[in-house]
Design a protein around this motif. Structure first.
Motif, PDB file in Angstrom:
ATOM      1  N   ILE A  40       0.011  -7.587  -7.118  1.00  0.00           N
ATOM      2  CA  ILE A  40       1.148  -7.905  -6.249  1.00  0.00           C
ATOM      3  C   ILE A  40       2.089  -8.888  -6.928  1.00  0.00           C
ATOM      4  N   ASP A  41       1.528  -9.845  -7.661  1.00  0.00           N
ATOM      5  CA  ASP A  41       2.354 -10.814  -8.392  1.00  0.00           C
ATOM      6  C   ASP A  41       3.255 -10.108  -9.402  1.00  0.00           C
ATOM      7  N   CYS A  42       2.703  -9.085 -10.083  1.00  0.00           N
ATOM      8  CA  CYS A  42       3.523  -8.317 -11.030  1.00  0.00           C
ATOM      9  C   CYS A  42       4.683  -7.627 -10.324  1.00  0.00           C
ATOM     10  N   LEU A  43       4.410  -7.051  -9.154  1.00  0.00           N
ATOM     11  CA  LEU A  43       5.468  -6.368  -8.406  1.00  0.00           C
ATOM     12  C   LEU A  43       6.524  -7.360  -7.927  1.00  0.00           C
ATOM     13  N   GLU A  44       6.087  -8.527  -7.516  1.00  0.00           N
ATOM     14  CA  GLU A  44       7.040  -9.523  -7.027  1.00  0.00           C
ATOM     15  C   GLU A  44       7.924 -10.071  -8.146  1.00  0.00           C
ATOM     16  N   LYS A  45       7.443  -9.960  -9.383  1.00  0.00           N
ATOM     17  CA  LYS A  45       8.228 -10.431 -10.530  1.00  0.00           C
ATOM     18  C   LYS A  45       9.285  -9.424 -10.970  1.00  0.00           C
ATOM     19  N   LEU A  46       9.239  -8.218 -10.442  1.00  0.00           N
ATOM     20  CA  LEU A  46      10.241  -7.215 -10.823  1.00  0.00           C
ATOM     21  C   LEU A  46      11.644  -7.733 -10.509  1.00  0.00           C
ATOM     22  N   PRO A  47      12.566  -7.653 -11.466  1.00  0.00           N
ATOM     23  CA  PRO A  47      13.910  -8.209 -11.264  1.00  0.00           C
ATOM     24  C   PRO A  47      14.815  -7.294 -10.434  1.00  0.00           C
ATOM     25  N   ILE A  48      14.396  -6.987  -9.230  1.00  0.00           N
ATOM     26  CA  ILE A  48      15.206  -6.211  -8.292  1.00  0.00           C
ATOM     27  C   ILE A  48      15.133  -6.869  -6.924  1.00  0.00           C
ATOM     28  N   ALA A  49      16.025  -6.475  -6.044  1.00  0.00           N
ATOM     29  CA  ALA A  49      16.105  -7.092  -4.712  1.00  0.00           C
ATOM     30  C   ALA A  49      14.792  -6.918  -3.946  1.00  0.00           C
ATOM     31  N   ASP A  50      14.399  -7.952  -3.238  1.00  0.00           N
ATOM     32  CA  ASP A  50      13.131  -7.940  -2.499  1.00  0.00           C
ATOM     33  C   ASP A  50      13.056  -6.795  -1.499  1.00  0.00           C
ATOM     34  N   GLU A  51      14.198  -6.476  -0.868  1.00  0.00           N
ATOM     35  CA  GLU A  51      14.166  -5.423   0.151  1.00  0.00           C
ATOM     36  C   GLU A  51      13.820  -4.058  -0.443  1.00  0.00           C
ATOM     37  N   ARG A  52      14.137  -3.866  -1.723  1.00  0.00           N
ATOM     38  CA  ARG A  52      13.814  -2.586  -2.358  1.00  0.00           C
ATOM     39  C   ARG A  52      12.311  -2.462  -2.625  1.00  0.00           C
ATOM     40  N   LYS A  53      11.634  -3.602  -2.720  1.00  0.00           N
ATOM     41  CA  LYS A  53      10.191  -3.601  -2.981  1.00  0.00           C
ATOM     42  C   LYS A  53       9.361  -3.481  -1.706  1.00  0.00           C
ATOM     43  N   GLN A  54      10.010  -3.595  -0.560  1.00  0.00           N
ATOM     44  CA  GLN A  54       9.292  -3.749   0.704  1.00  0.00           C
ATOM     45  C   GLN A  54       8.309  -2.609   0.985  1.00  0.00           C
ATOM     46  N   VAL A  55       8.749  -1.364   0.831  1.00  0.00           N
ATOM     47  CA  VAL A  55       7.895  -0.219   1.168  1.00  0.00           C
ATOM     48  C   VAL A  55       6.705  -0.134   0.219  1.00  0.00           C
ATOM     49  N   LEU A  56       6.951  -0.348  -1.075  1.00  0.00           N
ATOM     50  CA  LEU A  56       5.868  -0.326  -2.049  1.00  0.00           C
ATOM     51  C   LEU A  56       4.854  -1.424  -1.752  1.00  0.00           C
ATOM     52  N   LEU A  57       5.331  -2.617  -1.471  1.00  0.00           N
ATOM     53  CA  LEU A  57       4.418  -3.727  -1.187  1.00  0.00           C
ATOM     54  C   LEU A  57       3.625  -3.480   0.096  1.00  0.00           C
ATOM     55  N   GLN A  58       4.262  -2.873   1.087  1.00  0.00           N
ATOM     56  CA  GLN A  58       3.552  -2.541   2.327  1.00  0.00           C
ATOM     57  C   GLN A  58       2.406  -1.568   2.038  1.00  0.00           C
ATOM     58  N   PHE A  59       2.685  -0.587   1.191  1.00  0.00           N
ATOM     59  CA  PHE A  59       1.657   0.386   0.852  1.00  0.00           C
ATOM     60  C   PHE A  59       0.516  -0.271   0.082  1.00  0.00           C
ATOM     61  N   VAL A  60       0.846  -1.171  -0.827  1.00  0.00           N
ATOM     62  CA  VAL A  60      -0.190  -1.876  -1.596  1.00  0.00           C
ATOM     63  C   VAL A  60      -1.087  -2.679  -0.656  1.00  0.00           C
ATOM     64  N   HIS A  61      -0.493  -3.336   0.319  1.00  0.00           N
ATOM     65  CA  HIS A  61      -1.295  -4.118   1.271  1.00  0.00           C
ATOM     66  C   HIS A  61      -2.213  -3.191   2.083  1.00  0.00           C
ATOM     67  N   GLN A  62      -1.780  -1.968   2.325  1.00  0.00           N
ATOM     68  CA  GLN A  62      -2.657  -1.001   3.004  1.00  0.00           C
ATOM     69  C   GLN A  62      -3.873  -0.667   2.126  1.00  0.00           C
ATOM     70  N   LEU A  63      -3.644  -0.571   0.814  1.00  0.00           N
ATOM     71  CA  LEU A  63      -4.759  -0.317  -0.107  1.00  0.00           C
ATOM     72  C   LEU A  63      -5.749  -1.484  -0.093  1.00  0.00           C
ATOM     73  N   VAL A  64      -5.213  -2.703  -0.024  1.00  0.00           N
ATOM     74  CA  VAL A  64      -6.071  -3.878  -0.003  1.00  0.00           C
ATOM     75  C   VAL A  64      -6.969  -3.863   1.225  1.00  0.00           C
ATOM     76  N   GLU A  65      -6.387  -3.471   2.356  1.00  0.00           N
ATOM     77  CA  GLU A  65      -7.104  -3.569   3.635  1.00  0.00           C
ATOM     78  C   GLU A  65      -7.859  -2.289   4.009  1.00  0.00           C
ATOM     79  N   ARG A  66      -7.841  -1.280   3.150  1.00  0.00           N
ATOM     80  CA  ARG A  66      -8.438   0.011   3.504  1.00  0.00           C
ATOM     81  C   ARG A  66      -9.932  -0.120   3.800  1.00  0.00           C
ATOM     82  N   GLU A  67     -10.421   0.766   4.645  1.00  0.00           N
ATOM     83  CA  GLU A  67     -11.838   0.783   5.020  1.00  0.00           C
ATOM     84  C   GLU A  67     -12.496   2.105   4.646  1.00  0.00           C
ATOM     85  N   LYS A  68     -11.803   2.914   3.831  1.00  0.00           N
ATOM     86  CA  LYS A  68     -12.378   4.190   3.385  1.00  0.00           C
ATOM     87  C   LYS A  68     -11.808   4.581   2.041  1.00  0.00           C
TER      88      LYS A  68
END
Length: 324
Positions: free
Chosen positions: A296-324
């Motif tokens: 996630i730190d690598c993604l947050e370092k990407l030199p683009i607007a935070d709003e463009r990263k929002q969907v990708l970061l949301q999906f990554v957090h789903q991977l973190v919290e997955r139960e299957k």
């Protein structure tokens, strides 16, 4: 803003319409079969999410993203043969449903089809993408060989295990994210950050698999909980337990490893109790959190607007919290 559901639907439509070939049917039906099984499809999804960071026209990345998934399933088809696995995603594996020779040959064709899908890439990008794909494919094979080497060893270290899963699992996730960036014109710094994000998250993802095999909810996990314990598979949890146990505890653990006849539930309960005694669950979860945090730190370092990263970061957090 693009949503993951739209990307997944596009991918599913494309996969549904893919025939891979017609004749002889015995060669292509196994490919259609394994590609129809309900996998997570998160590797090609990561490619499209990555491409959408830099371009509104992410459709150009669909065929290359599919190449990542076809290659992944090719490795699964051949891995199942090597592991003598009877089931894949709850269904009969290809070598069980047909035979080993068919599974080998159909898998070979899948690798060829992955290259076909990459031919959709613009000429100026094709050579660098193929070079990265080839490197990734070789590393996946290296990881599989290390995994097989570990089957006859009981001195596998944490460092060796993490390197094995980096190669066998994580480099393909790294490539999936890197690929989307390359196809949409991201600079080299950004594509490296995307690759590093995928590689770190891939290690976290595999460690989560190891953890869920012991502690997952059977209703959500989708396969037998404790299967790795029953088969003595060298997971992160087992390697850590062997490393951290005192003499008496290690002797108890080795007894269960060496036992030829046992009741599955009894063995799973006994080994899990050893894991609890050594606090292996907490240690593994900390490792998972650490690798996902690095990604996630690598993604947050990407030199683009935070709003463009929002969907990708949301999906990554789903991977973190997955139960299957």
């Amino acid at each position: 803003m693009i949503q993951t559901e739209q990307l997944l639907q596009t991918l599913q439509t494309e996969f549904d319409q893919s025939t891979y070939g017609d004749h002889p049917d015995e060669l292509y039906e196994p490919i259609r079969y394994i590609m129809s099984l309900s996998g997570k499809r998160f590797r090609p999804l990561l490619t499209l999410l990555s491409a959408s960071l830099y371009s509104e026209h992410w459709e150009h990345a669909v065929k290359p993203a599919m190449a990542v998934e076809v290659f992944h399933n090719f490795t699964l088809m051949h891995d199942d043969i090597m592991d003598k696995a009877p089931l894949r995603r709850g269904k009969a594996t290809v070598h069980e449903k047909w035979n080993e020779n068919t599974a080998i040959l159909s898998g070979d064709v899948m690798l060829i089809k992955a290259y076909d899908l990459l031919l959709d890439i613009p000429k100026d990008l094709l050579r660098p993408v193929l070079a990265r794909f080839n490197q990734t494919a070789a590393e996946v094979c290296e990881g599989q060989q290390l995994d097989m080497n570990f089957e006859t060893r009981w001195d596998v270290t944490e460092e060796e295990y993490l390197e094995m899963i980096r190669l066998k699992t994580s480099v393909l996730l790294g490539f999936a994210l890197e690929l989307g960036g390359i196809l949409s014109g991201a600079d080299k710094t950004s594509t490296q950050l995307l690759y590093d994000a995928g590689e770190n998250m891939g290690i976290g993802f595999q460690l989560k698999d190891d953890l869920l095999d012991v502690y997952g909810d059977p209703e959500k996990f989708g396969k037998q909980v404790g299967g790795d314990i029953i088969s003595n598979k060298k997971t992160f949890l087992l390697i850590e337990a062997l490393s951290k146990a005192d003499a008496a505890t290690r002797l108890e653990l080795e007894k269960w490893i060496e036992l030829k006849k046992f009741e599955n539930q009894v063995k799973v309960k006994a080994v899990t109790e050893i894991y609890e005694k050594l606090d292996i669950r907490t240690f593994t979860q900390q490792k998972i959190n650490d690798y996902f945090a690095r990604g996630i730190d690598c993604l947050e370092k990407l030199p683009i607007a935070d709003e463009r990263k929002q969907v990708l970061l949301q999906f990554v957090h789903q991977l973190v919290e997955r139960e299957k």
